[in-house]
Design an enzyme around this catalytic site. Sequence first.
Site, PDB file in Angstrom:
ATOM      1  N   SER A 135       0.832  -1.202   0.000  1.00  0.00           N
ATOM      2  CA  SER A 135       0.000   0.000   0.000  1.00  0.00           C
ATOM      3  C   SER A 135       0.865   1.249   0.000  1.00  0.00           C
ATOM      4  O   SER A 135       1.670   1.458   0.914  1.00  0.00           O
ATOM      5  CB  SER A 135      -0.916   0.012   1.218  1.00  0.00           C
ATOM      6  OG  SER A 135      -1.571   1.258   1.333  1.00  0.00           O
ATOM      7  N   HIS A 143      -1.047  -0.949  -4.250  1.00  0.00           N
ATOM      8  CA  HIS A 143      -2.381  -0.638  -3.726  1.00  0.00           C
ATOM      9  C   HIS A 143      -2.445   0.856  -3.452  1.00  0.00           C
ATOM     10  O   HIS A 143      -1.592   1.417  -2.771  1.00  0.00           O
ATOM     11  CB  HIS A 143      -2.638  -1.439  -2.457  1.00  0.00           C
ATOM     12  CG  HIS A 143      -4.062  -1.405  -2.007  1.00  0.00           C
ATOM     13  ND1 HIS A 143      -5.058  -2.127  -2.632  1.00  0.00           N
ATOM     14  CD2 HIS A 143      -4.670  -0.734  -0.995  1.00  0.00           C
ATOM     15  CE1 HIS A 143      -6.208  -1.908  -2.014  1.00  0.00           C
ATOM     16  NE2 HIS A 143      -6.002  -1.063  -1.025  1.00  0.00           N
ATOM     17  N   ASP A 192      -4.717   3.768  -1.969  1.00  0.00           N
ATOM     18  CA  ASP A 192      -5.864   4.081  -1.121  1.00  0.00           C
ATOM     19  C   ASP A 192      -6.322   5.523  -1.306  1.00  0.00           C
ATOM     20  O   ASP A 192      -5.563   6.462  -1.042  1.00  0.00           O
ATOM     21  CB  ASP A 192      -5.508   3.859   0.354  1.00  0.00           C
ATOM     22  CG  ASP A 192      -5.364   2.393   0.701  1.00  0.00           C
ATOM     23  OD1 ASP A 192      -6.323   1.645   0.466  1.00  0.00           O
ATOM     24  OD2 ASP A 192      -4.297   1.998   1.200  1.00  0.00           O
ATOM     25  N   MET A 225      -8.986   8.317  -0.010  1.00  0.00           N
ATOM     26  CA  MET A 225      -9.912   8.639   1.079  1.00  0.00           C
ATOM     27  C   MET A 225     -10.389  10.086   0.940  1.00  0.00           C
ATOM     28  O   MET A 225      -9.597  10.970   0.603  1.00  0.00           O
ATOM     29  CB  MET A 225      -9.216   8.461   2.429  1.00  0.00           C
ATOM     30  CG  MET A 225      -8.534   7.120   2.625  1.00  0.00           C
ATOM     31  SD  MET A 225      -7.705   7.060   4.242  1.00  0.00           S
ATOM     32  CE  MET A 225      -6.695   5.588   4.038  1.00  0.00           C
ATOM     33  N   HIS A 239      -8.277   1.673  -4.556  1.00  0.00           N
ATOM     34  CA  HIS A 239      -9.311   1.368  -3.564  1.00  0.00           C
ATOM     35  C   HIS A 239     -10.009   2.675  -3.199  1.00  0.00           C
ATOM     36  O   HIS A 239      -9.435   3.530  -2.523  1.00  0.00           O
ATOM     37  CB  HIS A 239      -8.632   0.726  -2.350  1.00  0.00           C
ATOM     38  CG  HIS A 239      -9.534   0.470  -1.195  1.00  0.00           C
ATOM     39  ND1 HIS A 239      -9.049   0.137   0.054  1.00  0.00           N
ATOM     40  CD2 HIS A 239     -10.887   0.487  -1.067  1.00  0.00           C
ATOM     41  CE1 HIS A 239     -10.061  -0.033   0.888  1.00  0.00           C
ATOM     42  NE2 HIS A 239     -11.184   0.184   0.237  1.00  0.00           N
ATOM     43  N   MET A 244     -12.187   4.667  -1.127  1.00  0.00           N
ATOM     44  CA  MET A 244     -12.855   4.794   0.168  1.00  0.00           C
ATOM     45  C   MET A 244     -13.529   6.155   0.214  1.00  0.00           C
ATOM     46  O   MET A 244     -13.155   7.045   0.990  1.00  0.00           O
ATOM     47  CB  MET A 244     -11.838   4.634   1.302  1.00  0.00           C
ATOM     48  CG  MET A 244     -11.383   3.214   1.504  1.00  0.00           C
ATOM     49  SD  MET A 244     -10.157   3.055   2.843  1.00  0.00           S
ATOM     50  CE  MET A 244      -8.664   3.318   1.898  1.00  0.00           C
ATOM     51  N   MET A 261     -11.893  -6.001   4.231  1.00  0.00           N
ATOM     52  CA  MET A 261     -11.153  -5.146   5.156  1.00  0.00           C
ATOM     53  C   MET A 261     -11.040  -5.851   6.503  1.00  0.00           C
ATOM     54  O   MET A 261     -12.041  -6.246   7.087  1.00  0.00           O
ATOM     55  CB  MET A 261     -11.850  -3.803   5.322  1.00  0.00           C
ATOM     56  CG  MET A 261     -11.871  -2.928   4.071  1.00  0.00           C
ATOM     57  SD  MET A 261     -10.205  -2.525   3.452  1.00  0.00           S
ATOM     58  CE  MET A 261      -9.507  -1.649   4.863  1.00  0.00           C
ATOM     59  N   ASP A 311      -7.014  -6.704   3.311  1.00  0.00           N
ATOM     60  CA  ASP A 311      -6.295  -5.458   3.594  1.00  0.00           C
ATOM     61  C   ASP A 311      -6.500  -5.081   5.060  1.00  0.00           C
ATOM     62  O   ASP A 311      -7.635  -4.892   5.506  1.00  0.00           O
ATOM     63  CB  ASP A 311      -6.818  -4.350   2.679  1.00  0.00           C
ATOM     64  CG  ASP A 311      -6.092  -3.022   2.872  1.00  0.00           C
ATOM     65  OD1 ASP A 311      -5.149  -2.971   3.676  1.00  0.00           O
ATOM     66  OD2 ASP A 311      -6.481  -2.041   2.207  1.00  0.00           O
TER      67      ASP A 311
END
Length: 214
Positions: free
Chosen positions: A7, A32, A34, A36, A65, A67, A136, A174
């Site tokens: 990540s 990965h 992330d 957010m 990903h 989020m 998750m 994850d």
Amino acid sequence: MVKVLPSLLSVDFLNLKEELDQLEKANVDGLHFDVMDGQFVPNISIGIPLLDAVKSYSNLPIDVHLMIEQPEKYIKLFAEHGADMISVHVEATPHIHSAIEEIKQLNKKAGVVINPGTPVETILPVLSNVDYVLVMTVNPGFGGQSFIEQCINKIEQLNQLKHENNLTFDIEVDGGINDQTSKVCIEQGATMLVTGSYFFKQDNYAQVTETLKG
């Protein structure tokens, strides 16, 4: 074959090129990424400018990903900027099926994500449509959290559903992944491991990649 995807949330951004070089040499299977928004999760993280920078330098597949609230608003944008895989939370949109379909229409691998408190039953309607399910094993929003052991049952349940229905989706995990929790996840059917703070604390990325793959 189990895949390892470090990540970038835990990477040393001041030495990003060197880090990406080391990751390629370590034979990781992808990165990965992330995203957010401070709404769906209580944190704000990386976005399009960093994705552009990573994509222009590295040949590793990028697993985005999302989020974020209303992820369908941003699927096309991340696809256009180089995402190879895009996953969305079932909790973040009432239109999970159409979000998955949009990702696939953009010729990207589509994933659905479930939080620790979300039962597997909520994603049954889309299991035949997705390329992977992301489980998750921490509450999303921050790196470095401890693995929630109760989530192991979800991995086992998904693996059973996969084989009973002759499906081919990968099971990605994850949160709190290290040399111990990775073994448990793989035993229950996980095929993709996302690892952040544990991975980047190691001196030898190639060795830790090999260790995680079992």
